[in-house]
Design an enzyme around this catalytic site. Structure first.
Site, PDB file in Angstrom:
ATOM      1  N   GLU A   1      -5.056  -4.756  10.880  1.00  0.00           N
ATOM      2  CA  GLU A   1      -3.989  -3.774  11.053  1.00  0.00           C
ATOM      3  C   GLU A   1      -4.217  -2.990  12.346  1.00  0.00           C
ATOM      4  O   GLU A   1      -5.040  -2.060  12.375  1.00  0.00           O
ATOM      5  CB  GLU A   1      -3.981  -2.787   9.885  1.00  0.00           C
ATOM      6  CG  GLU A   1      -3.734  -3.425   8.536  1.00  0.00           C
ATOM      7  CD  GLU A   1      -3.174  -2.406   7.546  1.00  0.00           C
ATOM      8  OE1 GLU A   1      -2.081  -2.649   7.034  1.00  0.00           O
ATOM      9  OE2 GLU A   1      -3.825  -1.369   7.312  1.00  0.00           O
TER      10      GLU A   1
ATOM     11  N   GLY B   1       3.018   2.275  10.656  1.00  0.00           N
ATOM     12  CA  GLY B   1       4.017   3.326  10.465  1.00  0.00           C
ATOM     13  C   GLY B   1       4.799   3.683  11.710  1.00  0.00           C
ATOM     14  O   GLY B   1       5.496   4.692  11.751  1.00  0.00           O
TER      15      GLY B   1
ATOM     16  N   HIS C   1      -9.324   1.293   5.133  1.00  0.00           N
ATOM     17  CA  HIS C   1      -8.031   1.456   5.806  1.00  0.00           C
ATOM     18  C   HIS C   1      -8.217   2.404   6.991  1.00  0.00           C
ATOM     19  O   HIS C   1      -9.013   3.337   6.932  1.00  0.00           O
ATOM     20  CB  HIS C   1      -6.987   2.022   4.827  1.00  0.00           C
ATOM     21  CG  HIS C   1      -5.608   2.003   5.405  1.00  0.00           C
ATOM     22  ND1 HIS C   1      -5.168   2.952   6.288  1.00  0.00           N
ATOM     23  CD2 HIS C   1      -4.590   1.125   5.249  1.00  0.00           C
ATOM     24  CE1 HIS C   1      -3.920   2.659   6.652  1.00  0.00           C
ATOM     25  NE2 HIS C   1      -3.545   1.552   6.030  1.00  0.00           N
TER      26      HIS C   1
ATOM     27  N   GLU D   1      -6.626   4.813   8.007  1.00  0.00           N
ATOM     28  CA  GLU D   1      -6.427   6.234   7.691  1.00  0.00           C
ATOM     29  C   GLU D   1      -7.687   6.814   7.032  1.00  0.00           C
ATOM     30  O   GLU D   1      -7.988   7.990   7.204  1.00  0.00           O
ATOM     31  CB  GLU D   1      -5.181   6.396   6.808  1.00  0.00           C
ATOM     32  CG  GLU D   1      -3.910   6.154   7.630  1.00  0.00           C
ATOM     33  CD  GLU D   1      -2.742   5.564   6.867  1.00  0.00           C
ATOM     34  OE1 GLU D   1      -2.722   5.653   5.620  1.00  0.00           O
ATOM     35  OE2 GLU D   1      -1.834   5.005   7.523  1.00  0.00           O
TER      36      GLU D   1
ATOM     37  N   SER E   1       3.739  -2.108  10.276  1.00  0.00           N
ATOM     38  CA  SER E   1       5.194  -2.218  10.478  1.00  0.00           C
ATOM     39  C   SER E   1       5.775  -3.576  10.093  1.00  0.00           C
ATOM     40  O   SER E   1       6.695  -4.071  10.752  1.00  0.00           O
ATOM     41  CB  SER E   1       5.574  -1.851  11.917  1.00  0.00           C
ATOM     42  OG  SER E   1       5.243  -0.488  12.171  1.00  0.00           O
TER      43      SER E   1
ATOM     44  N   ASN F   1       0.877  -1.175   0.000  1.00  0.00           N
ATOM     45  CA  ASN F   1       0.000   0.000   0.000  1.00  0.00           C
ATOM     46  C   ASN F   1       0.911   1.222   0.000  1.00  0.00           C
ATOM     47  O   ASN F   1       1.498   1.554   1.027  1.00  0.00           O
ATOM     48  CB  ASN F   1      -0.876  -0.054   1.256  1.00  0.00           C
ATOM     49  CG  ASN F   1      -1.655   1.228   1.472  1.00  0.00           C
ATOM     50  OD1 ASN F   1      -1.750   2.073   0.588  1.00  0.00           O
ATOM     51  ND2 ASN F   1      -2.216   1.374   2.674  1.00  0.00           N
TER      52      ASN F   1
ATOM     53  N   LYS G   1       0.104   4.258  -0.267  1.00  0.00           N
ATOM     54  CA  LYS G   1      -0.533   5.449   0.323  1.00  0.00           C
ATOM     55  C   LYS G   1      -0.305   6.660  -0.592  1.00  0.00           C
ATOM     56  O   LYS G   1      -0.255   6.499  -1.809  1.00  0.00           O
ATOM     57  CB  LYS G   1      -0.021   5.673   1.746  1.00  0.00           C
ATOM     58  CG  LYS G   1      -0.103   4.396   2.592  1.00  0.00           C
ATOM     59  CD  LYS G   1       0.137   4.624   4.045  1.00  0.00           C
ATOM     60  CE  LYS G   1       0.035   3.293   4.772  1.00  0.00           C
ATOM     61  NZ  LYS G   1       0.097   3.412   6.213  1.00  0.00           N
TER      62      LYS G   1
HETATM   63  P1  PGA Z   1       3.138   0.277   7.521  1.00  0.00           P
HETATM   64  O1  PGA Z   1       1.629   0.522   6.991  1.00  0.00           O
HETATM   65  O2  PGA Z   1       3.615  -1.009   6.929  1.00  0.00           O
HETATM   66  O3  PGA Z   1       3.911   1.477   7.018  1.00  0.00           O
HETATM   67  O4  PGA Z   1       3.063   0.219   9.006  1.00  0.00           O
HETATM   68  C1  PGA Z   1       0.741  -0.554   6.862  1.00  0.00           C
HETATM   69  C2  PGA Z   1      -0.571  -0.053   6.303  1.00  0.00           C
HETATM   70  O5  PGA Z   1      -1.030   1.021   6.709  1.00  0.00           O
HETATM   71  O6  PGA Z   1      -1.192  -0.728   5.439  1.00  0.00           O
END
Ligand code: PGA
Length: 256
Positions: free
Chosen positions: A173, A179, A103, A105, A218, A15, A17
């Site tokens: 997640e 992140g 997601h 976010e 992560s 992803n 983003k």
């Molecule tokens: P990350 O994000 O691997 O940077 O922690 C995962 C995600 O939001 O899908």
């Protein structure tokens, strides 16, 4: 008991983003080339979800590659007066084969509810694509001991009744792991994935065993193998570490 019998074919999904200009296409191309050059392909499907502006060009460049292209969100209706939005059909037409919906976010910064996420999942199905439906608890919810309740509730409400192993992938997640470099313990991942599996089987019967449940948050080359070995973890949804070919390949290597 869950997690027994044949495991579904894993999926490693990147992803990107809101990252990735044209120059980033080279990273996905490097991943595809490295995979194509292997004698034995990885035991996993590979997907990259770039910003929507890159979906069409990447789907064309990578049409014969062992790597599919997806999108990160969609609107729930097919077409019409929705300035700035993209429907699942438009993304399918551009070459996407899967779309991430719900997601954290999107849930946090665009107020997306479980009901809305379900509408988007149905839109993805209507377009003939695979929906990657994300769920996960916040730090506060984890500390309050609510993780399983929250995740199972999101799962129940975000999935439509027409969910199948072909049209849907679930991504667990934990919001606090995204992140941040933090990850739950393997035992915690196992507990949540087992609870998700139980609910999927309770609701969808045998098919619930075949619905892929990804872990995200992560995931790095250093921890991928361990996380991917946890029961009921059928792959990864990878943010930051999917932006560089070497890192993404390092995660895919968990399935060599
Ligand atoms: P990350 O994000 O691997 O940077 O922690 C995962 C995600 O939001 O899908």
């Amino acid at each position: 008991m869950t997690g027994e019998g044949a495991r579904p074919r894993p999926l490693v999904a990147g992803n990107w983003k809101m990252n990735g200009r044209r120059s980033a296409i080279a990273e996905a191309k490097a991943v595809a080339d490295a995979l194509a050059a292997r004698e034995t392909p990885p035991r996993a499907d590979i997907l990259v979800c770039p910003p929507a502006t890159l979906v069409m060009v990447m789907a064309e460049i990578l049409k014969d590659a062992p790597l599919a292209i997806g999108a990160q969100d969609c609107h729930w209706v097919e077409s019409g007066a929705h300035t700035g939005d993209l429907s699942a059909e438009i993304l399918a037409d551009a070459g996407a084969s899967a779309i991430i919906v719900g997601h954290s976010e999107r849930r946090a910064y665009h107020d997306e509810t479980d009901l809305l996420v379900k509408s988007k999942q149905q839109a993805v199905h209507r377009a003939g694509l695979t929906a990657i439906v994300c769920i996960g608890e916040t730090k506060g919810q984890r500390l309050a001991g609510q993780t399983i309740d929250v995740v199972v509730r999101q799962l129940e409400r975000s999935l439509c009744d027409a969910t199948t192993p072909e049209n849907t992938v679930v991504a667990y997640e934990p919001v606090w792991a995204i992140g941040t470099g933090l990850t739950p313990t393997n035992a915690d991942v196992a507990d949540v994935h087992a609870a998700i599996r139980d609910r999927l089987v309770a609701r969808f019967g045998e098919a619930g065993h075949a619905i892929r449940i990804l872990y995200g948050g992560s995931v790095k080359p250093q921890n991928a193998k361990e996380l991917m070995a946890v029961a009921n973890v059928d792959g990864a949804l990878v943010g930051g570490a999917s932006l560089k070919a070497a890192d993404f390949l390092g995660i895919i290597a968990a399935y060599e």
